[in-house]
Structures are given as structure tokens and as C-alpha cells.
Design a protein around this motif. Structure first.
Motif, short mmCIF file in Angstrom:
data_model
loop_
_atom_site.label_atom_id
_atom_site.label_comp_id
_atom_site.label_asym_id
_atom_site.label_seq_id
_atom_site.Cartn_x
_atom_site.Cartn_y
_atom_site.Cartn_z
N ILE A 17 0.83 -1.20 0.00
CA ILE A 17 0.00 0.00 0.00
C ILE A 17 0.87 1.26 0.00
N ALA A 18 1.97 1.23 0.74
CA ALA A 18 2.86 2.40 0.80
C ALA A 18 3.51 2.69 -0.54
N THR A 19 3.79 1.63 -1.31
CA THR A 19 4.50 1.83 -2.58
C THR A 19 3.56 1.90 -3.79
N HIS A 20 2.42 1.20 -3.74
CA HIS A 20 1.54 1.16 -4.92
C HIS A 20 0.08 1.44 -4.58
N GLY A 21 -0.18 1.99 -3.38
CA GLY A 21 -1.56 2.21 -2.94
C GLY A 21 -2.37 3.08 -3.87
N SER A 22 -1.77 4.15 -4.39
CA SER A 22 -2.51 5.10 -5.23
C SER A 22 -3.00 4.45 -6.52
N GLU A 23 -2.12 3.68 -7.17
CA GLU A 23 -2.52 3.06 -8.44
C GLU A 23 -3.53 1.93 -8.21
N LEU A 24 -3.41 1.22 -7.09
CA LEU A 24 -4.39 0.17 -6.78
C LEU A 24 -5.74 0.80 -6.45
N ALA A 25 -5.73 1.93 -5.75
CA ALA A 25 -6.99 2.64 -5.45
C ALA A 25 -7.66 3.11 -6.73
N GLU A 26 -6.86 3.57 -7.69
CA GLU A 26 -7.38 4.00 -8.98
C GLU A 26 -8.03 2.83 -9.72
N LEU A 27 -7.36 1.68 -9.69
CA LEU A 27 -7.89 0.49 -10.36
C LEU A 27 -9.18 0.02 -9.69
N ALA A 28 -9.20 0.06 -8.35
CA ALA A 28 -10.41 -0.31 -7.62
C ALA A 28 -11.57 0.62 -8.00
N ASP A 29 -11.25 1.90 -8.12
CA ASP A 29 -12.26 2.90 -8.49
C ASP A 29 -12.84 2.61 -9.88
N GLN A 30 -11.97 2.28 -10.81
CA GLN A 30 -12.39 1.97 -12.19
C GLN A 30 -13.32 0.76 -12.24
N ASN A 31 -13.10 -0.18 -11.32
CA ASN A 31 -13.89 -1.42 -11.34
C ASN A 31 -15.00 -1.42 -10.28
N LYS A 32 -15.23 -0.23 -9.69
CA LYS A 32 -16.27 -0.06 -8.67
C LYS A 32 -16.12 -1.07 -7.52
N CYS A 33 -14.86 -1.26 -7.11
CA CYS A 33 -14.56 -2.18 -6.02
C CYS A 33 -14.06 -1.42 -4.79
N ASP A 34 -14.29 -1.97 -3.63
CA ASP A 34 -13.71 -1.44 -2.40
C ASP A 34 -12.28 -1.96 -2.25
N LEU A 35 -11.41 -1.13 -1.72
CA LEU A 35 -10.05 -1.52 -1.38
C LEU A 35 -9.75 -0.93 0.00
N PHE A 36 -9.74 -1.79 1.02
CA PHE A 36 -9.53 -1.34 2.40
C PHE A 36 -8.28 -1.99 2.98
N TYR A 37 -7.62 -1.27 3.90
CA TYR A 37 -6.35 -1.79 4.44
C TYR A 37 -6.09 -1.27 5.85
N GLU A 38 -7.13 -1.31 6.69
CA GLU A 38 -6.99 -0.86 8.07
C GLU A 38 -5.86 -1.58 8.80
N ALA A 39 -5.68 -2.86 8.53
CA ALA A 39 -4.69 -3.66 9.27
C ALA A 39 -3.25 -3.38 8.84
N SER A 40 -3.06 -2.52 7.84
CA SER A 40 -1.70 -2.25 7.37
C SER A 40 -0.91 -1.36 8.31
N VAL A 41 -1.59 -0.65 9.20
CA VAL A 41 -0.93 0.27 10.13
C VAL A 41 -1.39 -0.02 11.56
#
Length: 427
Positions: A108-132
Motif C-alpha cells: 500500500i505504501a509503494t503502490h496504494g494510489s494506483e491500486l486505489a485508482e484500479l479499484a475505483d475503475q472497477n467499482k470495487c472497495d479496497l480497504f487496508y486498516e490492518a496495514s498500520v
């Protein structure tokens, strides 16, 4: 009751905890979400490995396509670790319309932004509370509870391994090597502890916290990172005698509307709440312009605390599925931000030196400090060995630029060696 099917990618400590919690709390989760949550398929690397969790009724495979191609699986939990492979799998899963929950801070720290963009494009949730911060629900708290406030600073202990090591060094007078060995024996440190003891793990978490708290994207190269592998037990004892505990802190702070993010050992006053955080526990202090300073404390790692954070994400996604509101970003806050300049970042400092015990040495050090317009708060001299003295100084506030120049100049002096230089957290 309608079923929401879940796939799990990785069945190590956290993955096993997720499966266990979903079974143990099945009825409570159903009453909250209005859906029956079922783990349908688990993907593992080694099919032969024995697991200490009940997998009755769950398909166990080593083929990621079993998750990608199964239209009945709504949510996939990624707890396999790695960056490259996990990123590849998550991208495939998002394109297949799967909602993703991950505990993978490195990813998430290195590729979070692009994965969030991809999730947005596919109308998917992307959550990562446990990462911190493991079991501390810090990310969702920042998103929800601080939405109307302006966060000024986020600082804290976000790595349980280093906090355990420093606790043992401070309380038991252990050497760094012995404290690390104890952490490894108890499972708090990996066989290769590099990312933890060099501060990299904490830095990844600070990247995520900075994005949530300030809306600013930063990279690892933007962070001043110093680990604990060079900490001397004598410095821990000396700091304690002065009323401080040394902690590995991550600090993200707005200075003149510029962002400063650093990870490193810091002298924390015994009267400050972070000073009392012991062993593998984590704590995060959030300072808001309206609310002031609030502290969030709890276990930073471990099977059940981390699995509990994953479960909170699973419940959040399930509610979105029920309400047909999936595809919203975990954090929508985004703005441009510039790095704070080295002469804007100001702290008092603790400096310890190994000095050849002869007349005139303190004059050399004083001349360096005077030349760079820095002043002492306290100077203590003690015996280092038969021919050297140990000189410890605390300073008044100075800029990061000044301390770097001071350390460089002192290092150039003959018969004087810098042992350590650490920030001091003001009370």
C-alpha cells in the motif's frame, strides 16, 4: 439469509486469525451486516503444510485462478505478504470485480494510489486498516472522526518489534543483540529483522498515515529514516537519567504548510504518554487544530489484533455490498504538498561523543557549536575507557540543517567520534 463468499490469499498467522474470527463471531457479524459471511476458498503456497485452524468446508488450493474465476466470491482478503506478487494478484482480482482487503503495508505504501485508482475503475472497495498499527483502528478513525478537523501532526510508535527491543534494553539492561534475540524467540521479530530495526517498516506505515492525515502522497525517499541497530545501551541509560525514554518514533508534521516526515530514535520525556508504551504495543498521537491531542493505543501486531482489523474491513465492505455503495475510496482526502525545508524543522537534540581525554577538546566542540549558531542546554562528561571520555550534550532547539552540519564538523575533528545524535521530543 443471503451469503457473502470470501476468499483468503495466504494462511499464515493473520490469515488463520481471519478464518478463526469469522467462524467464532459468525452470528454477531450476521446480525450487524444482515448477511452470512462464509470463507469459501483459501489460496496457499504450500498445500502440504499443517494448519492450526479449522478448515472444514473450505477449499484449499495453490491456484489464484480459483479466486479470480469464481463469480460467487465477493471479497478477497490478501494476507500473503510480498509486494510484486501480491500487487499482480490484487490487480487481477480487482479487474475480476472482487473487493479487496489487505494488511500489506509495503504494498500500500509503494503502490496504494494506483491500486486505489484500479479499484475505483472497477467499482470495487479496497480497504487496508490492518496495514498500520495492527489492532488499532487508526486509519478509519482519521477518515471518519477527523474529517472536519485540520490535522497538524501525527506521531507515534508504529513498530512493535523495535519497541519491544528498546523496552528490554531500558528495563532489563539488555544489549541490543540480546534484546533482538529475545524478540525473535517470542516471534516479535522476523529471522531477518532488517526492515524493522532499520526503521523501514515504520517508514512505510508513516507513508500511509501521512496520506490519510494530510492528503499528501510521499515516497520512502522523502522520509528521513534512522533505525535502532546503532543504539548504545549507555545512551539509553543516560537518557533515562535525564528523564527520557528512547523510542523509535514516526513523526509527520505540518510546518509552514509543508510536510515533514521522519522515522528515528527520539528521546521522549517520561511525562509524555508515548514514553509509557512498552513491549510490542503501538500508540499513535493525532493532533488536530480543533480537538487537540488524542492518543490511540493497542497491540501493534499479532494474529488476533490484526485479524480483528481485517474483520472490520470485511464488515465495512459487506455493508457497502448490501447498500450497493461499493467503489468508494477508503480515503478521498488528497492535496498537493511540498516537503518542509531542513532549516524549518526544529528540535532540541541529544548528542553523545567519544572524546580523547585531554585538555582542549571541549573548546573544539564549543567552537563548532558557536560557529553554527547552536547552543548547549546541558553537558555531561563521564569515563568511556582508559583513554577516552564520554561527552553527552543536550541542545536548545536547532534546525535539521544545523544538526547535520554540526555532526559533519565534529566528525572531522581529530580524536572525537560521534556515537549518536537523536531528536528530543519537547514536553
Amino acid at each position: 439469509m443471503q451469503v457473502v463468499n470470501i476468499g483468503v490469499l495466504g494462511l499464515g498467522t493473520v490469515g488463520s486469525g481471519v478464518v478463526r474470527l469469522l467462524k467464532d463471531h459468525e452470528h454477531k457479524i450476521s446480525s450487524i451486516t444482515g448477511r452470512k459471511l462464509v470463507v469459501k476458498t483459501v489460496v496457499v503456497h504450500n498445500l502440504e503444510k499443517k494448519r492450526d485452524v479449522d478448515l472444514t468446508g473450505i477449499k484449499v488450493t495453490n491456484d489464484i485462478k480459483e479466486l479470480i474465476n469464481d463469480d460467487e466470491i465477493n471479497i478477497v482478503v490478501e494476507v500473503m505478504g510480498t509486494v510484486t506478487t501480491a500487487k499482480e494478484y490484487i490487480e487481477l482480482l480487482l479487474r475480476a470485480g472482487k473487493h479487496i482487503i489487505t494488511a500489506n503495508k509495503d504494498l500500500i505504501a509503494t503502490h496504494g494510489s494506483e491500486l486505489a485508482e484500479l479499484a475505483d475503475q472497477n467499482k470495487c472497495d479496497l480497504f487496508y486498516e490492518a496495514s498500520v498499527a495492527g489492532g488499532i483502528p487508526i486509519l478509519r478513525t482519521i477518515v471518519n472522526s477527523f474529517a472536519a478537523d485540520r490535522i497538524i501532526e501525527v506521531k507515534g510508535i508504529v513498530n512493535g518489534t523495535t519497541n519491544y527491543i528498546l523496552t528490554k534494553m531500558s528495563q532489563n539492561n539488555m544489549s541490543f543483540a540480546d534484546a533482538l534475540k529475545s524478540a525473535q524467540e517470542l516471534g516479535f521479530a522476523e529471522p531477518d529483522p532488517t526492515n524493522d530495526i532499520e526503521g523501514i517498516d515504520a517508514a512505510y506505515k508513516m507513508i500511509i498515515l501521512t496520506q490519510f492525515a494530510f492528503g499528501i502522497n510521499i515516497a520512502l525517499d522523502d522520509i528521513e529514516v534512522k533505525g535502532i541497530n546503532g543504539i548504545d545501551l549507555e545512551d539509553i541509560k543516560q537518557a533515562k537519567s535525564l528523564g527520557y525514554n528512547i523510542k523509535l518514533l514516526g513523526i509527520a508534521k505540518l510546518i509552514n504548510d509543508r510536510i515533514s516526515v521522519a522515522v528515528g530514535p527520539v528521546l521522549v520525556p517520561e511525562t509524555q504518554p508515548l514514553s509509557a508504551v512498552q513491549n510490542e504495543n503501538n500508540a499513535v498521537l493525532v493532533t488536530g487544530a480543533a480537538v487537540g491531542e488524542t492518543m490511540f493505543y493497542g497491540p501493534g501486531a499479532g494474529e488476533m489484533p490484526t485479524a480483528n482489523s481485517v474483520l472490520s474491513d470485511i464488515i465495512a465492505v459487506t455493508k457497502d455490498i448490501v447498500l450497493e455503495t461499493t467503489g468508494n475510496r477508503f480515503n478521498d482526502f488528497s492535496r498537493e504538498g511540498k516537503q518542509a525545508l531542513p532549516d524549518e524543522i526544529k528540535y532540541p537534540y541529544y548528542i553523545s561523543l567519544k572524546v580523547k581525554d585531554r585538555p582542549g577538546q571541549m573548546l573544539k566542540i564549543t567552537e563548532v557549536m558557536t560557529e553554527l549558531n547552536a547552543s548547549f542546554h546541558l553537558i555531561i562528561q563521564s569515563e568511556y575507557d582508559d583513554v577516552n571520555a564520554r561527552v553527552v550534550m543536550t541542545t536548545h532547539k536547532m534546525s535539521e540543517q544545523q544538526i547535520k552540519e554540526i555532526i559533519k564538523e565534529i566528525d572531522n575533528l581529530e580524536e572525537i567520534e560521534v556515537i549518536a545524535s537523536y531528536r528530543i521530543l519537547s514536553e
